[in-house]
Design an enzyme around this catalytic site. Sequence first.
Site, short mmCIF file in Angstrom:
data_model
loop_
_atom_site.label_atom_id
_atom_site.label_comp_id
_atom_site.label_asym_id
_atom_site.label_seq_id
_atom_site.Cartn_x
_atom_site.Cartn_y
_atom_site.Cartn_z
CE LYS A 140 -3.47 -2.42 1.97
NZ LYS A 140 -4.69 -3.50 3.30
CD GLN A 187 -3.64 -4.81 6.86
OE1 GLN A 187 -2.96 -4.04 5.92
NE2 GLN A 187 -3.80 -6.04 6.49
CG ASP A 195 -9.74 -1.09 4.68
OD1 ASP A 195 -9.06 -0.94 3.13
OD2 ASP A 195 -8.89 -1.62 5.52
#
Lengths: 286, 286
Positions: B59, B103, B126
């Site tokens: 990312k 994460q 997200d």
Amino acid sequence: MAQENYDSRRIDGKSLAGKIEAQVRQGVEKLKGEKNVTPGLATILVGEDPASRMYVRLKHKACERVGIHAEDRNLPESTTQEELLGVIRELNSRNDVHGILLQLPLPKHLDSKAAMLAIDPAKDADGFHPYNMGKLLIGEEGLVPCTPKGVIRALEEYNVEVQGKHAVVVGHSNVVGKPMAAMLINRNATVSVCHVFTDDLKKYTLDADILVVGTGVKHLIREDMVKEGAVIFDVGITEENGKVYGDVDFDNVVRKASLITPVPGGVGPMTIAILMEHVLTAAKNA
Amino acid sequence: MAQENYDSRRIDGKSLAGKIEAQVRQGVEKLKGEKNVTPGLATILVGEDPASRMYVRLKHKACERVGIHAEDRNLPESTTQEELLGVIRELNSRNDVHGILLQLPLPKHLDSKAAMLAIDPAKDADGFHPYNMGKLLIGEEGLVPCTPKGVIRALEEYNVEVQGKHAVVVGHSNVVGKPMAAMLINRNATVSVCHVFTDDLKKYTLDADILVVGTGVKHLIREDMVKEGAVIFDVGITEENGKVYGDVDFDNVVRKASLITPVPGGVGPMTIAILMEHVLTAAKNA
């Protein structure tokens, strides 16, 4: 076949609603006794629409039956967005109001999305706030839309197995179809969502073990479109010449269904009973 | 049939991701030029899990490619819930951080639900926050889960008609299956959601015009389970002896599909490109 057989297939929404309301009434009394808290519902109605007035009146009557304190905020048609938001903020901040219900539709000059967003999700009796819809989608059902929740309660009361069954939802509205599909997925049904863009609707409905129809199209579902033994919930309402019709051609479809809700007297009363349950839940959580 | 024919059926996720990233890069430069704002993504990684470290690194590399400022908050395994929430609150309050990515999975002593709830929905890169999931369900898609959004982008790029088509989603996870189904319903597909409890999976997959599979079961979908001409997205990943497999038996299924994503090189790169797009969107909205 004898008429009695068909009667036993009818899901009696009124009696089921009565059962839920009796449970809520007990819960309300317990909360009053143990914590000295009386659950409170505030309804907001803007303008004088007769249908909306009737719906609000039905909800207030239900509150009376179960011992929930109901407050009626009937605002004039001329109410501004800022005034409406002011009322919502006031109700959000009050400790004696546990549920807030904004009766829709609002007059056209008002922004109903912004108004619904302003309601504290913890007091969102209708379960339409995105936060509550999102919790629903991820399987953490709290305050969820009342009509599909009523269907789930009926499935539970009639011991209908959901997991692994093919549930077909006809209609993809935010109020019924989409939350209904999410609730059925959460209970591990295989779920198909059909709607006005579906090619060959019959292919899907004919395969449904559980069929939930909410389209507002009178008698959309005919006898030849359902599977023998299906469990059928009719969430549609069409008024014609003073008579009320569902989305399902009840008189003929009942011959194939194992369980089926009539219109009226099916899903409608359950919806209001679930609303009462939500206010109690919100009061308990407060 | 010649190998070339099959090649033309392969959805090239890398090249599609490159195209999306090029658009994001342009958007980032425009935002810098016009408003002097550099989009910023903060990633939070707790502990040393090698797979999670790799995902975070991928990312950050993507951020570099598109000109997004990336900040790496690598917290020790021993981090407490309160410390984690403190970091999230700090990032929520910072004007130079537009996207926050926590994460997963977190170490077991931490409450990942509570942590995700603490992220400002406007910075929820997200798209997993209930508020954003709820907006998705009611058809107001903002920041939504990246993997299903990548599938939607691919459908658009390849001009696949969605409305009225039968889309079958296999898997009902919160990360892929449920948001994927909601996005397809929002685009007026007839959507069936299947999963481990589905009886006769093949009955559904065989009827799918669009098939999205995210189960993590290696080669669950075989050639005899898909319809001639289907468009197929494989979101599954299984590692076995250092090799990576999808949920779809690509080599055989490709003979029947009209379009199909490989694993690897299909949905994966698209997911990260969509994440970059989200950070840009969040920066524009800020």
